[in-house]
Design a protein around this motif. Structure first.
Motif: not given
Length: 472
Positions: A377-388
């Protein structure tokens, strides 16, 4: 060899023949004697055949009585078995075992976390920090559990479920020491197509399931850990309509009881569409008010920084879509999420006021079975959390273990964006035992991972995991 015995009637006939022969031979001719002898033989044969007829009839009757090739003894034994079976079924129903299903699993897990300078087994460890636990983290989520699940369905179609997961279920995350992972009921209204659902329900968002038995990897994706609710306590409905299944509840989010001054529940919903045998998609959302962890932040002395705000809820809006494709040896899953909570950002504005926490993220998983037992299994995640300055659901302060918040010596108003690549393998040793292993690389756009051994902050961290999952 069976000896032949004369019949009494045959003996009488022979005596009569002897008497006739004892008389003068001249009384009758030789031809007459031959005829009489033949007649007597025929009569003897007829008399000897008569006793066998009733026996043959009896055999035929017995064959009709002993049906299915059973002897009378076997038929009696079958009747006894039927009576015992009916008695056992009556006893099972009287004790409440009818319609009851019990299942469970354990998954002792080994975790190596480079930045935390820690390696060892994790099993039934606490989450509640007030009881010696270290909180909910991506390297310490729901794995390492011992779970037992009770499900029962009555004749009326009502379903009851109780799942116990000491220290490792949703109850231990939002309600500290509670061993209750799920306690729910589902009542048909008026038939099984429309049902009332109520109780404590684990969150149903995303493509990834919480139990280790339904998760291909050991850890969970970034969206699962940091952007989704833990559980709901409330009531609602579930509707099945062809290929669609809808469910919605009015509930408390992440708490079993609302605090004083908070009256508004959240609306949590989910819809699933099964396109066919191999694919489908769904979406889920939450809208309402819930606890704001930013209001509960304390100073170094343990005093609340905002005592007038402690215990107050703020608005939260979450929405995600997910889908899957499973056919043959391939499995493909994906999810996109967006969220916002009022006044929950890590950084305060220049005037000291609260700011909103905002984020969006993507997660995708691909798995392939090389043999019926071995899967990668391969999993790729991305989380944008740069505000404030960053800030996620239930994470309202900088977190150097999970990589949340602004980087060291960086702009306090800019949080770190996160990503994670996870590679794993699993082997089905037998129908109830699965061995799992994984490597995970977590990265951030800023140096937010603390190396506790050196005190330095880095942009990446490495994790290794292994587990043995035994289920029944």
């Amino acid at each position: 060899m069976r000896s032949w015995q004369r019949h009494p009637l045959a003996q009488a006939a022979l005596l009569a023949l002897g008497s006739a022969l004892a008389g003068p031979v001249s009384a009758q001719s030789v031809a007459d004697l031959v005829q009489e002898i033949q007649a007597l033989k025929a009569r003897v044969a007829e008399l000897e055949a008569r006793p066998q007829a009733p026996a043959a009839a009896t055999t035929t009757t017995a064959a009709k009585t002993a049906q299915w090739g059973m002897t009378p003894e076997q038929a009696a034994e079958l009747n006894r078995v039927q009576l015992k079976t009916e008695a056992l079924e009556d006893a099972r129903e009287a004790m409440g075992f009818k319609g009851l299903k019990i299942s469970g699993y354990v998954d002792p897990t080994y975790i190596y976390n480079k930045a935390q300078n820690r390696a060892g087994f994790q099993f039934l460890n606490r989450v509640d920090t007030n009881s010696g636990g270290d909180g909910y983290n991506y390297d310490n989520s729901y794995f390492g559990a011992a779970v037992i699940d009770f499900q029962k369905e009555t004749d009326s179609g009502t379903r009851w479920r109780l799942t116990l997961a000491p220290n490792r279920g949703v109850g231990s995350v939002f309600d500290t020491n509670s061993p209750i992972h799920e306690a729910s009921v589902s009542v048909p209204l008026p038939d099984s197509q429309i049902r009332l659902i109520a109780g404590q329900l684990p969150d149903w968002s995303g493509y990834e399931f919480l139990p280790a038995t339904q998760n291909k990897l050991i850890t969970h994706n970034l969206l699962f850990d940091f952007t989704l609710p833990t559980a709901y306590t409330g009531a609602g409905v579930e509707l099945a309509d062809g290929k669609w299944i809808y469910k919605a509840v009015l509930a408390n989010m992440n708490t079993s009881q609302r605090s004083s001054g908070n009256k508004s529940p959240v609306l949590a919903y989910r819809a699933d569409y099964a396109k066919g045998e191999f694919s489908g998609f769904g979406f889920a959302g939450v809208h309402g008010t819930t606890a704001n962890p930013r209001y509960a932040v304390q100073d170094a002395d343990g005093q609340a920084l905002f005592p007038d705000r402690v215990g107050h809820d703020t608005r939260v809006d979450l929405f995600e879509v997910d889908g899957y494709f499973t056919r043959g040896d391939w499995t493909v899953q994906g999810q996109a999420s967006v969220g916002r909570q009022r006044d929950a950002a890590i950084a305060l504005a220049s005037d000291g006021s609260f700011q909103d926490a905002k984020w969006w993220g993507l997660s995708g998983l691909v798995a392939y079975k090389w043999t019926p037992r071995f899967e990668t299994t391969a999993r790729l995640d991305y989380l944008a959390n740069h505000w404030n300055g960053g800030g996620l659901l239930t994470f309202a302060t900088a977190d150097s273990r999970n990589g949340i918040g602004p980087g060291v010596n960086g702009d306090p108003q800019r949080g770190a964006n996160r990503s994670a690549l996870t590679l794993g393998a699993s082997y089905l040793f037998n129908p109830s035992t699965t061995f799992k292993a994984e490597y995970r690389l977590d990265r951030a756009s800023q140096p937010v991972f603390e190396d506790v051994k050196t005190g330095e902050f880095k942009k990446a961290n490495h994790l290794l995991g292994a587990s043995v999952l035994v289920a029944f």
